[in-house]
Each structure stands twice: as structure tokens, then as C-alpha cells.
Design an enzyme around this catalytic site. Sequence first.
Site, short mmCIF file in Angstrom:
data_model
loop_
_atom_site.label_atom_id
_atom_site.label_comp_id
_atom_site.label_asym_id
_atom_site.label_seq_id
_atom_site.Cartn_x
_atom_site.Cartn_y
_atom_site.Cartn_z
CG ASP A 37 18.58 27.76 6.05
OD1 ASP A 37 19.62 28.46 6.17
OD2 ASP A 37 18.38 27.02 5.08
CG HIS A 242 32.05 40.64 30.99
ND1 HIS A 242 30.81 40.70 31.56
CD2 HIS A 242 32.82 39.98 31.88
CE1 HIS A 242 30.83 40.10 32.75
NE2 HIS A 242 32.04 39.65 32.96
CG ASP A 270 34.76 32.09 35.38
OD1 ASP A 270 35.51 32.62 34.55
OD2 ASP A 270 33.94 32.72 36.07
CG HIS A 349 35.16 42.62 39.12
ND1 HIS A 349 35.65 41.67 39.98
CD2 HIS A 349 36.20 42.91 38.28
CE1 HIS A 349 36.90 41.38 39.66
NE2 HIS A 349 37.28 42.14 38.63
CG HIS A 353 30.72 34.23 39.69
ND1 HIS A 353 30.70 33.02 39.05
CD2 HIS A 353 31.73 34.94 39.11
CE1 HIS A 353 31.64 33.03 38.10
NE2 HIS A 353 32.29 34.17 38.13
CG HIS A 360 28.17 35.03 36.03
ND1 HIS A 360 28.05 36.17 35.29
CD2 HIS A 360 29.50 34.88 36.24
CE1 HIS A 360 29.26 36.68 35.06
NE2 HIS A 360 30.14 35.90 35.61
CD GLU A 383 35.54 36.47 38.89
OE1 GLU A 383 35.86 37.11 37.87
OE2 GLU A 383 34.59 35.68 38.91
CE1 TYR A 387 40.29 43.69 35.36
CE2 TYR A 387 39.26 44.50 37.38
CZ TYR A 387 39.59 43.45 36.53
OH TYR A 387 39.23 42.17 36.87
NE ARG A 404 38.52 38.59 35.42
CZ ARG A 404 38.32 39.43 34.41
NH1 ARG A 404 38.44 40.74 34.59
NH2 ARG A 404 38.04 38.98 33.20
CD GLU A 406 37.16 33.85 37.15
OE1 GLU A 406 37.50 34.25 36.01
OE2 GLU A 406 35.98 33.78 37.52
#
Length: 437
Positions: A37, A242, A270, A349, A353, A360, A383, A387, A404, A406
Site C-alpha cells: 500500500d 546506464h 541532463d 551511442h 537528444h 529523452h 554528450e 568507453y 562522457r 554532457e
Amino acid sequence: MISKEEFISRQHRLLSLCEPESVCVIPAAKACTRSRDTTFPFRQDSDFWYLTGFDEPDSWLLLSNHSQFSDPYRAMVFRAKDKQSEIWEGRRLGVDAGLSFFALDEAYSTDELSEVLYEWLGGHDHVYFPMHGEGAATATIMDVCKHLCNAPKENLAPAAMCDVSPLIHEMRLFKSACEIAMMKAAARISCQAHKRAMTFAHPGCYEYQIEAELHHEFAMAGARYPAYSTIVGSGENACILHYTENSDVVNDGELILIDAGAEYYGYAADITRTFPVSGKFTQPQREIYRIVLEAQKQVIDRIGPGMSLSEANTIATEVIVEGLIDLSILPGSVSENLETEDYRDYYMHGIGHFLGLDVHDVGDYQQDGEDRPLQPGMVITIEPGIYIGTDSPVAQKYKGIGVRIEDNLVITATGAEVITEDVPKEIDDIEALMRKG
Ligand code: GLY
Ligand code: MN
Ligand code: MN
């Protein structure tokens, strides 16, 4: 804040994009069970929020441009005021207050939803609703349409069912001045949080403790929730795009990749930054970092209206490929690598975006089968990353490095405005900030 007038004008604009004799039915989000609940913190449906700015679950927005009305006709369905529910679950605006607060033509209670939808949909030629939306809401609308088809009076059911989402998403793609102000606030708060994380991070701390520093700063600055699950990846965890476990201890000598952004008034930032936990980049880390930074800077210098994200990606990819060839991480020439796409082992990638109420964000990247050129008012991320997994066929010193960088940009008439500049990304600036920490 965004004014009530702006929300109403968005509703009018949406109706103007619909066929004549149309009704739009836009449901709010439902509360989502976490366990038994307890529920997850409520997050309004982005389309509903964009059109109303109303943050309660189980509400509905109804809009009609039927010719029987001289102006757009607007209604909302609200949860009824209820003392017991409000004691247990929290306050509700209710039907009467909702009517005047949103300057509606009609307001109803959720108890009468089926009858209200029956009345509203009847006699319209087109019904617009989100076809990919929450299942129960779609089923409710379909059920009402079915009943209208079987109604004793003829021709009551809308002849056409249309997806409202593409119309709203095209509107959402172009941010108003007020929306950009909200996004700048989200960006400013997120930059503060990244700086706090950089000064806090130290060998021996846990990734989730860095996450806690970020979230603390978000909330203390007025942005209670992150816009998406925060990524704090140290060492080779940075190579998981991610990664959200955020459970590892951070070891001396490792890089930390943080991808985190606050949500402010529904709008996302982001931001990604990568930095050495010791405060000083090692030589191999520096070599990889410089390539990513150069790729990002070259895109940012050249991006603006008329360029597509796919063209921006080509700029970044060329810099990355050239850099990786120089370090003997990739064999062959730039053109060979662009042809074979072997670089995708290390940069897998896209360049960025759309950004807005969703991280996104909505909006079409292609139009008529072509890459869509960016236009003023769009907000995007840039970004690039590299890697290098531990199993990569490269010199040992590069294995497990993930970088990365960004930033968030508003496309302007002449170029782009970077709205996340406040958190350092130059090597010297990062090392200087970390020395302060
Ligand atoms: N934070 C997810 C992304 O950068 O796309
Ligand atoms: Mn992003
Ligand atoms: Mn990100």
C-alpha cells in the site's frame, strides 16, 4: 512559474491543430504502487502537465472545438473533495475550486467520468487521445466510443480516432521563454550539485554517497527530485552507459562518471562530468578525456539552426576516431573506421537528444525520411563519450576507462547557448576545483 494564460493558450493551440468538430481527451498520470500500500512519488504525465500545470493524479482534460461553441470549450475532471481521503492521502483541489482556478467552462468529478466522457465524445467527428498512453485510460475512452456506437441515437460516435500525442509533442519540442527559464533553473541547480559531488568525492567513499550529495543539493536548491535515475560509475562502471546500481566503493586512481540532472517545475537537466577521484588525471585518463572534450567542443562551436543531430554526430565521431587512431586503440584510417563503424566498440551511442519535460524528450528526429535540422527554441544535449571495456584489445593502461561529457544547449537564431557551463570540464579547472574540496 508558468502563467495560467500560457497553459490555456497551449490548449487553444492544440485544438487549432485538430480537425474541426474535434474533442481532445488527455488523461493525467495515475499513482503508481511501489509495494503493497505504498506508492512511488507521484510524477504527472508530461503531456498533461504541459497542457495544464496540474499535479494531481486521476484528472482529465477535455477540449472541444465543436461548431456549437464560439470559442474553444474547456473542461477538466477532478478528484472530488473528500474529508477522509484528504486526511489520509493529502489535499485535493476539487471540482468547484478547479472550475475557477483553471477558468474552465465545465468541471466534473471523477465519480462521473464515464457519463462525462459519453456526453463529451458524442456528436464530435474526431476524438483525439494519447494512443500509446496508460492502458486503463485508453480502455476507458475506447469503452465510451463502443457505447456511443451502440447508442439508440445515430451518428453520435466519433467517426475517427486520432492520436493526439504527435500534435502535443511537436508543440513541446519548441520551448517558450518561460520554459527556457525553468530549464535554466534546472541546469543551474544541477551544476551546483555536480560541483558539490566533485568536491566531496574521495577514495574510499561509495558511489551512492556521491549520489546522496547530488540529491541533497538538488532538494536544498528547490528541485526535490532528480529528472532520471542518477548514474555514479567509478572505474570500469563508467563503461556501463546506464549504470544506476551506484553501489561500489570508489578506489584511488579511478575516474568517476556522474550523469545526473535535477527536475525543476517538471523540466529536466541532463549533465555528465567525468573526473579523477584522486583530484589528478593519470596520463592515460588525460589522453582519453582530451579526445572526448575536443569532440564535444568542436560540436558545440559549430552547432546551431540548420544542422541536424546526425551531422553533429559526424563531427564528434571524426574527432573521436582520429584520437583513438593516434593512441593506437583503433587500427586503420579515419575513413576506414567511419566505413566499418568499428569505432562503435568505444563510442556506441548518439551525440545527444532533445531535452525538456522528459530527459529523452519528445519530438521527431526525422521529417519526411530526412534528418531534421535543429531550429531555435529546441533544447538538446551534446554528450560524446569513449568507453573502453576491460576486455578490449588495447594497451592495458586504457582498459576500464569510461569518459562522457554532457552539456545542455538551447538552439538560438544564430547558434546555441550552453546552459550548463557552470560546472568545469577543462582538465585544469576540474583539478583546481577538486583541490579546493
Ligand atoms: N542521462 C541519460 C542520457 O544522458 O541520455
Ligand atoms: Mn543525455
Ligand atoms: Mn545524461
